[in-house]
Design a protein around this motif. Structure first.
Motif, short mmCIF file in Angstrom:
data_model
loop_
_atom_site.label_atom_id
_atom_site.label_comp_id
_atom_site.label_asym_id
_atom_site.label_seq_id
_atom_site.Cartn_x
_atom_site.Cartn_y
_atom_site.Cartn_z
N ASN A 62 -13.33 -5.73 -0.06
CA ASN A 62 -14.22 -6.67 0.64
C ASN A 62 -13.54 -7.27 1.85
N LEU A 63 -12.30 -7.72 1.65
CA LEU A 63 -11.55 -8.36 2.74
C LEU A 63 -11.26 -7.37 3.86
N ALA A 64 -11.03 -6.10 3.51
CA ALA A 64 -10.80 -5.07 4.53
C ALA A 64 -12.05 -4.82 5.35
N GLU A 65 -13.21 -4.78 4.70
CA GLU A 65 -14.47 -4.62 5.43
C GLU A 65 -14.69 -5.79 6.39
N ALA A 66 -14.39 -7.00 5.91
CA ALA A 66 -14.55 -8.19 6.76
C ALA A 66 -13.60 -8.14 7.95
N GLU A 67 -12.38 -7.63 7.73
CA GLU A 67 -11.41 -7.50 8.82
C GLU A 67 -11.88 -6.49 9.85
N GLU A 92 -6.44 2.54 -17.51
CA GLU A 92 -5.28 2.43 -18.39
C GLU A 92 -4.06 1.90 -17.63
N GLN A 93 -4.30 1.06 -16.63
CA GLN A 93 -3.18 0.49 -15.88
C GLN A 93 -2.44 -0.54 -16.73
N THR A 94 -1.16 -0.66 -16.51
CA THR A 94 -0.35 -1.68 -17.18
C THR A 94 -0.29 -2.90 -16.27
N LEU A 95 0.59 -3.85 -16.59
CA LEU A 95 0.76 -5.00 -15.71
C LEU A 95 1.23 -4.55 -14.33
N SER A 96 1.96 -3.45 -14.28
CA SER A 96 2.35 -2.87 -12.99
C SER A 96 1.42 -1.71 -12.68
N SER A 97 1.19 -1.48 -11.40
CA SER A 97 0.31 -0.37 -11.02
C SER A 97 0.54 -0.03 -9.56
N ASP A 98 0.56 1.27 -9.27
CA ASP A 98 0.62 1.68 -7.87
C ASP A 98 -0.78 2.10 -7.43
N GLN A 99 -0.88 2.57 -6.20
CA GLN A 99 -2.17 2.98 -5.65
C GLN A 99 -2.34 4.49 -5.70
N ASP A 100 -3.37 4.94 -6.37
CA ASP A 100 -3.83 6.33 -6.30
C ASP A 100 -5.31 6.24 -5.95
N SER A 101 -5.68 6.65 -4.74
CA SER A 101 -7.04 6.36 -4.30
C SER A 101 -7.59 7.41 -3.35
N SER A 123 -9.55 2.41 5.54
CA SER A 123 -8.64 2.77 4.44
C SER A 123 -7.22 2.28 4.70
N GLN A 124 -6.79 2.32 5.95
CA GLN A 124 -5.46 1.82 6.27
C GLN A 124 -5.35 0.33 5.96
N ILE A 125 -6.41 -0.42 6.27
CA ILE A 125 -6.40 -1.86 5.98
C ILE A 125 -6.44 -2.11 4.47
N ILE A 126 -7.26 -1.33 3.75
CA ILE A 126 -7.34 -1.48 2.29
C ILE A 126 -5.97 -1.23 1.65
N VAL A 127 -5.33 -0.13 2.04
CA VAL A 127 -4.02 0.21 1.47
C VAL A 127 -3.00 -0.88 1.79
N SER A 128 -3.05 -1.39 3.03
CA SER A 128 -2.14 -2.48 3.42
C SER A 128 -2.42 -3.74 2.61
N SER A 144 -6.18 6.78 0.01
CA SER A 144 -7.33 6.83 0.89
C SER A 144 -6.92 6.83 2.36
N SER A 145 -5.75 6.28 2.67
CA SER A 145 -5.28 6.26 4.07
C SER A 145 -4.75 7.62 4.52
N ASN A 146 -4.58 8.55 3.58
CA ASN A 146 -4.21 9.93 3.88
C ASN A 146 -5.51 10.69 4.17
N SER A 147 -5.65 11.23 5.37
CA SER A 147 -6.91 11.87 5.77
C SER A 147 -7.35 12.98 4.82
N GLU A 148 -6.40 13.55 4.05
CA GLU A 148 -6.76 14.60 3.09
C GLU A 148 -7.55 14.04 1.91
#
Length: 355
Positions: A62-67, A92-101, A123-128, A144-148
């Motif tokens: 949401n914040l990325a769309e607003a930006e 099934e994420q734990t307290l820690s989690s990375d981004q796969d998107s 996507s670049q803003i979302i990932v940031s 998602s920031s990777n064009s592939e």
């Protein structure tokens, strides 16, 4: 965490107006939930922590769309969906989690280059944003920031066709990543259409099952031929147990392969087990013991998470055997034997489909 407190924090997450505030709220929730881990029923704990992750990620989008609007880029030019893969896709994420998107957007009628540029920048803003909130990027660049991984629906369909036609190891890995994908934000119908392409290709490429089987069985269960737990032998983790890759992932992978063979679209492992029973592919008695084993593995995986100096949580999937009671050790050995049984069943069932 009592429901009123958790619900109030979720409400605050949903209305946070900047990334810093979102990070602070995430930290508050995690600190409170970490204290509950030893006593909370694991399925309920898993559901609640993933509900928090979902809320934080949605608000970050949401914040990325607003930006983007603030920068004069306007609103999304066509409907789109934001996908989570990996443990996020499986809830099934734990307290820690990375981004796969990833992102899938509706095919534009015109100005396709402009549309592609919009979603690249969004996507670049979302990932940031997510990185600032405490989700480091996936090391494999499934982002998602990777064009592939940010494509229109027709582009995704062509990419899936290519992966199915050229089932190299990396392509098969990507296909299994797609199988775990779910819509976290936006138009879920676009993800449904993406999954339509996936399962249609599965039916038309039976040879892909052999490659998926090889991938699924590559992680061995950490129990020896005499029933002993196989501990890490070297390095700083010597003496610990690789819960992630020696227990949790083998079961996740096995249940996923059984599920995709029969068109099950659920992504959470426990949901997939229930659907396998409903589809007549697993007995209720087997499902009951696999669910019990998987709940233990979820708890042990949650126990591998530790807080770092920067307030974030880290998780290398390793657990000191000293943290296990004798009862937990016995339960783990039993669960791992079931994991081996499940791998044998997956091999037999998959090979049966190929002959």
């Amino acid at each position: 965490m009592s429901d009123p407190v958790r619900l109030q924090l979720l409400k605050q997450i949903g209305s946070a107006d900047h990334v810093e505030g979102l990070r602070s709220l995430r930290d508050q929730v995690h600190e409170q939930m970490e204290a509950l881990l030893p006593t909370h029923p694991v399925e309920q704990f898993n559901e609640q922590i993933n509900e928090v992750h979902d809320a934080v990620i949605r608000r970050s989008i949401n914040l990325a769309e607003a930006e983007m609007a603030r920068l004069g880029k306007g609103s999304p030019p066509v409907p789109y969906a934001y996908l989570l893969f990996g443990s996020g896709g499986r809830k099934e994420q734990t307290l820690s989690s990375d981004q796969d998107s990833g992102v899938v957007y509706e095919d534009p009628v015109s100005d396709s280059a402009d549309v592609k540029q919009y979603f690249k920048e969004l996507s670049q803003i979302i990932v940031s944003n997510l990185q600032s909130v405490g989700y480091p990027p996936c090391e494999g660049n499934v982002l998602s920031s990777n064009s592939e991984w940010c494509l229109s629906l027709s582009e995704w369909s062509r990419k899936l066709d290519h992966w199915f036609d050229e089932p190299a190891w990396e392509a098969v890995r990507y296909l299994l990543i797609i199988a775990d994908g779910r819509c976290i934000y936006g138009e879920s119908r676009l993800v449904d259409a993406l999954k339509d392409s996936f399962f249609t290709d599965m039916l038309n490429h039976p040879i892909i099952l052999q490659r998926m089987l090889d991938n699924t069985l590559r992680h061995k269960v950490l129990v020896g031929i005499f029933g002993q737990l196989l501990k890490e032998r070297y390095g700083e983790d010597a003496g610990s147990l690789d819960i992630k890759y020696g227990a949790y992932i083998p079961m996740v992978n096995s249940i996923r392969l059984l599920s995709v063979q029969v068109g099950i679209r659920e992504t959470a492992t426990l949901d997939r087990i229930a659907m396998l029973v409903e589809a007549g592919q697993m007995s209720e008695s087997d499902a009951a013991v696999y669910k019990q084993a998987f709940r233990l593995l979820l708890r042990l995986r949650l126990m591998t998470t530790e807080q770092k100096e920067d307030g974030l949580y880290a998780n290398n999937g390793k657990l000191s055997s000293r943290k296990l009671t004798k009862e937990m050790t016995d339960e783990l050995k039993s669960s791992l034997r079931l994991g081996k049984k499940l791998q044998r069943a997956v091999f037999k069932q998959t090979m049966g489909r190929l002959t």
